[in-house]
Write a protein that holds these residues in place. Structure first.
Motif, PDB file in Angstrom:
ATOM      1  N   ASP A   1       0.062 -16.861  40.585  1.00 57.39           N
ATOM      2  CA  ASP A   1       0.856 -16.864  41.808  1.00 57.39           C
ATOM      3  C   ASP A   1       2.211 -16.171  41.648  1.00 57.39           C
ATOM      4  N   LYS A   2       2.414 -15.515  40.498  1.00 57.23           N
ATOM      5  CA  LYS A   2       3.636 -14.734  40.295  1.00 57.23           C
ATOM      6  C   LYS A   2       3.346 -13.622  39.294  1.00 57.23           C
ATOM      7  N   THR A   3       4.198 -12.611  39.294  1.00 63.90           N
ATOM      8  CA  THR A   3       4.041 -11.499  38.351  1.00 63.90           C
ATOM      9  C   THR A   3       5.292 -11.412  37.489  1.00 63.90           C
ATOM     10  N   SER A   4       5.127 -11.626  36.200  1.00 65.13           N
ATOM     11  CA  SER A   4       6.231 -11.545  35.256  1.00 65.13           C
ATOM     12  C   SER A   4       6.392 -10.109  34.762  1.00 65.13           C
ATOM     13  N   ILE A   5       7.545  -9.833  34.158  1.00 66.90           N
ATOM     14  CA  ILE A   5       7.869  -8.470  33.713  1.00 66.90           C
ATOM     15  C   ILE A   5       8.041  -8.435  32.198  1.00 66.90           C
ATOM     16  N   ALA A   6       7.363  -7.476  31.570  1.00 72.01           N
ATOM     17  CA  ALA A   6       7.516  -7.230  30.139  1.00 72.01           C
ATOM     18  C   ALA A   6       8.138  -5.857  29.927  1.00 72.01           C
ATOM     19  N   ILE A   7       8.997  -5.756  28.935  1.00 67.38           N
ATOM     20  CA  ILE A   7       9.553  -4.459  28.525  1.00 67.38           C
ATOM     21  C   ILE A   7       9.009  -4.132  27.134  1.00 67.38           C
ATOM     22  N   PRO A   8       8.398  -2.961  26.974  1.00 69.55           N
ATOM     23  CA  PRO A   8       7.861  -2.585  25.661  1.00 69.55           C
ATOM     24  C   PRO A   8       8.918  -1.954  24.752  1.00 69.55           C
ATOM     25  N   ILE A   9       8.756  -2.173  23.464  1.00 65.40           N
ATOM     26  CA  ILE A   9       9.553  -1.484  22.445  1.00 65.40           C
ATOM     27  C   ILE A   9       8.630  -0.537  21.694  1.00 65.40           C
ATOM     28  N   THR A  10       8.958   0.757  21.733  1.00 66.45           N
ATOM     29  CA  THR A  10       8.139   1.760  21.048  1.00 66.45           C
ATOM     30  C   THR A  10       8.959   2.556  20.038  1.00 66.45           C
ATOM     31  N   LYS A  11      10.046   2.009  19.580  1.00 61.92           N
ATOM     32  CA  LYS A  11      10.877   2.675  18.577  1.00 61.92           C
ATOM     33  C   LYS A  11      10.165   2.668  17.222  1.00 61.92           C
ATOM     34  N   ASP A  12      10.591   3.577  16.333  1.00 63.71           N
ATOM     35  CA  ASP A  12       9.828   3.755  15.094  1.00 63.71           C
ATOM     36  C   ASP A  12      10.494   3.226  13.836  1.00 63.71           C
ATOM     37  N   THR A  13      11.773   2.893  13.875  1.00 68.34           N
ATOM     38  CA  THR A  13      12.459   2.390  12.689  1.00 68.34           C
ATOM     39  C   THR A  13      13.029   1.004  12.959  1.00 68.34           C
ATOM     40  N   THR A  14      13.261   0.266  11.888  1.00 70.67           N
ATOM     41  CA  THR A  14      13.829  -1.074  12.050  1.00 70.67           C
ATOM     42  C   THR A  14      15.159  -1.023  12.777  1.00 70.67           C
ATOM     43  N   SER A  15      16.027  -0.118  12.393  1.00 68.11           N
ATOM     44  CA  SER A  15      17.359  -0.049  13.013  1.00 68.11           C
ATOM     45  C   SER A  15      17.265   0.273  14.502  1.00 68.11           C
ATOM     46  N   SER A  16      16.382   1.213  14.869  1.00 65.49           N
ATOM     47  CA  SER A  16      16.271   1.577  16.285  1.00 65.49           C
ATOM     48  C   SER A  16      15.611   0.457  17.093  1.00 65.49           C
ATOM     49  N   ILE A  17      14.682  -0.262  16.475  1.00 61.86           N
ATOM     50  CA  ILE A  17      14.032  -1.392  17.145  1.00 61.86           C
ATOM     51  C   ILE A  17      15.054  -2.487  17.446  1.00 61.86           C
ATOM     52  N   LEU A  18      15.850  -2.834  16.454  1.00 62.72           N
ATOM     53  CA  LEU A  18      16.809  -3.919  16.635  1.00 62.72           C
ATOM     54  C   LEU A  18      17.942  -3.513  17.580  1.00 62.72           C
ATOM     55  N   GLU A  19      18.340  -2.264  17.527  1.00 60.64           N
ATOM     56  CA  GLU A  19      19.366  -1.775  18.463  1.00 60.64           C
ATOM     57  C   GLU A  19      18.848  -1.820  19.906  1.00 60.64           C
ATOM     58  N   TYR A  20      17.611  -1.410  20.090  1.00 58.20           N
ATOM     59  CA  TYR A  20      17.011  -1.438  21.422  1.00 58.20           C
ATOM     60  C   TYR A  20      16.860  -2.875  21.915  1.00 58.20           C
ATOM     61  N   ALA A  21      16.536  -3.775  21.003  1.00 56.76           N
ATOM     62  CA  ALA A  21      16.400  -5.183  21.379  1.00 56.76           C
ATOM     63  C   ALA A  21      17.710  -5.737  21.933  1.00 56.76           C
ATOM     64  N   GLN A  22      18.817  -5.300  21.380  1.00 60.75           N
ATOM     65  CA  GLN A  22      20.114  -5.744  21.885  1.00 60.75           C
ATOM     66  C   GLN A  22      20.297  -5.301  23.341  1.00 60.75           C
ATOM     67  N   ALA A  23      19.862  -4.090  23.651  1.00 58.15           N
ATOM     68  CA  ALA A  23      19.969  -3.592  25.030  1.00 58.15           C
ATOM     69  C   ALA A  23      19.027  -4.354  25.955  1.00 58.15           C
ATOM     70  N   ILE A  24      17.818  -4.625  25.476  1.00 55.99           N
ATOM     71  CA  ILE A  24      16.851  -5.368  26.284  1.00 55.99           C
ATOM     72  C   ILE A  24      17.362  -6.770  26.585  1.00 55.99           C
ATOM     73  N   LYS A  25      17.989  -7.407  25.617  1.00 57.39           N
ATOM     74  CA  LYS A  25      18.490  -8.775  25.798  1.00 57.39           C
ATOM     75  C   LYS A  25      19.436  -8.862  26.993  1.00 57.39           C
ATOM     76  N   THR A  26      20.188  -7.809  27.254  1.00 57.00           N
ATOM     77  CA  THR A  26      21.175  -7.852  28.334  1.00 57.00           C
ATOM     78  C   THR A  26      20.530  -7.871  29.720  1.00 57.00           C
ATOM     79  N   VAL A  27      19.280  -7.386  29.838  1.00 53.56           N
ATOM     80  CA  VAL A  27      18.611  -7.377  31.147  1.00 53.56           C
ATOM     81  C   VAL A  27      17.640  -8.543  31.298  1.00 53.56           C
ATOM     82  N   ASN A  28      17.410  -9.277  30.213  1.00 50.66           N
ATOM     83  CA  ASN A  28      16.679 -10.545  30.237  1.00 50.66           C
ATOM     84  C   ASN A  28      15.310 -10.466  30.924  1.00 50.66           C
ATOM     85  N   PRO A  29      14.384  -9.671  30.393  1.00 49.60           N
ATOM     86  CA  PRO A  29      13.028  -9.658  30.958  1.00 49.60           C
ATOM     87  C   PRO A  29      12.300 -10.958  30.642  1.00 49.60           C
TER      88      PRO A  29
END
Length: 249
Positions: free
Chosen positions: A14-42
């Motif tokens: 009865d609802k549609t949730s939202i997922a954001i994918p991470i497709t970065k290739d290095t640990t540093s880029s993954i964790l940096e992107y995660a910080q940005a994703i956290k701010t939009v709270n998917p």
């Protein structure tokens, strides 16, 4: 209709949730992107580990997963290795694929895990049993980047996933006509009536864009939005997707 809880997220028809994918290739880029994703709270983050350059290094995979989940908490993390034949980034034989998924399960690296249907059913069944023993919900999936299955074939795929005890059933396919898009919408509607489980249906590419936000009407429980990098053709940006979902919810 049974709901599925992934950490603090409930997937329901009865609802549609939202997922954001991470497709970065290095640990540093993954964790940096995660910080940005956290701010939009998917509602959910999908870590596509087939893009991670150290995916077959267990030590680095485990460490990166722990760090990623610490940054994103309390947002749940779905881990997906999409195989090359289903649109993934890295070729991997079945033995290595199942070994990788077992590493994720045995080390409790994810709040949910994607398991592809198109592998040996007996091995999948064992893997699902082990995943459930670790209290990790399974999203079982089938992706076709060439065509859209017929309604009959789509229902057969979902039935196979259901019989393998998947918690959430997912089909994503490429349309070659508007009729293919309508087939996916019909499949979603019928599946909601047949299966006592949440369903995810996606028609990819430009033609299928409307299926990315029509979930509230056609009972698809999860959709994927791009914050920076899209993980599949036709993904909408987060702000656009939120606007459309709000209109239909």
């Amino acid at each position: 209709m049974a709901n599925v809880t992934i950490k603090n997220l409930t997937l329901a028809t009865d609802k549609t949730s939202i997922a954001i994918p991470i497709t970065k290739d290095t640990t540093s880029s993954i964790l940096e992107y995660a910080q940005a994703i956290k701010t939009v709270n998917p509602d959910l983050v999908e870590w596509r580990i087939d893009f991670f350059e150290a995916v077959l290094n267990d030590t680095k995979l485990i460490k990166t997963s722990h760090d990623l989940r610490a940054i994103l908490a309390p947002i749940p993390v779905l881990i997906t290795f999409r195989t090359y034949g289903e649109g993934g980034n890295l070729p991997l034989d079945d033995t290595s694929y199942f070994k990788l998924l077992a590493t994720i399960i045995d080390n409790n690296l994810a709040d949910s895990i994607d398991i592809e249907l198109t592998h040996d059913f007996a091995t999948i069944k064992t893997l699902v049993t082990n995943t459930h023993a670790a209290n990790i919900p399974v999203i079982m999936s089938n992706h076709d980047f060439v065509k859209t299955p017929s309604l009959t074939d789509g229902l057969s795929l979902l039935t196979a996933m259901d019989r393998l005890d998947a918690d959430v059933l997912k089909i994503a396919s490429m349309p070659n006509s508007t009729m293919d898009v309508l087939t996916v919408l019909q499949l979603s509607t019928m599946a909601n009536q047949i299966f006592d489980k949440p369903i995810i249906t996606i028609s990819m590419g430009e033609l299928g864009k409307l299926t990315r936000f029509s979930g509230p009407v056609f009972h698809s429980c999860l959709t994927f939005a791009a914050l920076e990098d899209a993980s599949a053709p036709g993904q909408l940006d987060l702000d656009t997707l939120k606007t459309f979902l709000a209109e239909l919810s």
